[in-house]
Write an enzyme that holds these catalytic residues in place. Structure first.
Site, mmCIF file in Angstrom:
data_model
loop_
_atom_site.group_PDB
_atom_site.id
_atom_site.type_symbol
_atom_site.label_atom_id
_atom_site.label_comp_id
_atom_site.label_asym_id
_atom_site.label_seq_id
_atom_site.Cartn_x
_atom_site.Cartn_y
_atom_site.Cartn_z
ATOM 1 N N GLY A 127 17.048 -61.611 -77.466
ATOM 2 C CA GLY A 127 17.685 -60.807 -78.509
ATOM 3 C C GLY A 127 19.047 -61.345 -78.910
ATOM 4 C CG ASP B 75 26.067 -54.943 -81.379
ATOM 5 O OD1 ASP B 75 24.960 -55.521 -81.408
ATOM 6 O OD2 ASP B 75 26.494 -54.326 -80.375
ATOM 7 C CG ASP C 143 20.882 -57.264 -78.231
ATOM 8 O OD1 ASP C 143 20.057 -58.208 -78.196
ATOM 9 O OD2 ASP C 143 20.667 -56.160 -77.701
#
Length: 263
Positions: A112, A6, A114
């Site tokens: 995104g 991540d 993430d």
């Protein structure tokens, strides 16, 4: 084994998943490095190798690396790192990668990776309508409904960026430590700044949640609020009963995405 990465603006978090003792991949190790675009590929590869060795994890057992990256300059860097360490390019969460999530935004490609990874993880674990808060340097709040539709979200500065702006954009205010304060009003400049940071950040999040409930006519009893991120403690202090804390939300999402694409 696989490594889930991540890669965010401030820190890069690694999760090593293994299926040695069960059919499903399980998290066996987690660690972080500061995201540093000035470091060379060789330096970062060596750092990662040393972190794995320190945890008695052999590179020969790593089958794949999957990455969520919000720092474009690091994509070629980690592509080379993956090739150096395991002999093949990593999987980046991007267009064409199966997630099981229906992104209902104007341009799904702009969301995104993430945020996608966190949403995948949350919808895998919980079936209700979800609000997902990532309390990091960049703080996001996303709404995913019970049909696994990513409706949208908002992005605000994290509490550390509030702190940084107070210090950098003023002549006399000092840089202060970010802490939980028990009094709203501070009786010194430093205490006033610390109180402003803590209550300003916390109450902005809580106010935004109330606005989302109102705009989308959501029943609070029918929605789960998932919280993750390095600054989660500032929101958990008085609201632990309202939030479900998930430390490894993004890493678990990456693991799930990897498994989906194996099939």
């Amino acid at each position: 084994m696989i490594i889930a990465v991540d890669l965010e603006n401030k820190f890069t978090t690694f999760g090593v998943y293994s299926s040695e003792k069960s059919k499903n991949l399980k998290l066996i190790s987690r660690f972080s490095l500061k995201t540093d675009t000035s470091k060379s590929t060789d330096e970062l590869a060596l750092l990662l190798k040393l972190m794995l060795v320190d945890r008695e994890i052999s590179l020969k057992n790593i089958k794949s690396i999957i990455i969520s990256c919000v720092v474009p300059d690091m994509v070629p860097v980690y592509t080379e790192i993956s090739k150096k360490l395991i002999g093949k390019a990593p999987i980046f969460v991007s267009a064409g990668v199966k997630t099981g999530l229906n992104v209902k935004c104007e341009n799904p490609k702009e969301v995104g990776s993430d945020r996608v990874a966190r949403a995948v993880s949350a919808t895998h674990k919980y079936e209700k309508n979800l609000l997902i808060i990532s309390a990091s340097s960049i703080t996001t709040i996303d709404f995913v409904n019970e049909r696994r539709e990513f409706i949208g979200g908002l992005i605000i500065p994290g509490i550390d960026l509030w702190q940084k702006s107070l210090f950098k954009e003023t002549s006399k205010l000092p840089k202060v430590e970010i802490i939980n304060t028990d009094k709203v009003l501070g009786n010194s400049t430093i205490r006033a700044m610390q109180s402003g940071l803590y209550y300003g950040y916390k109450n902005s999040i809580m106010g935004i949640l109330e606005d989302i409930f109102k705009e989308y006519k959501l029943d609070k009893s029918e929605i789960k609020i998932i919280l993750t991120g390095m600054y989660a403690d500032f929101l958990l202090e008085d609201n632990a009963s309202k939030f479900i804390y998930e430390e490894n939300l993004a890493l678990d999402g990456l693991k799930i995405i990897y498994e989906k694409n194996l099939k």
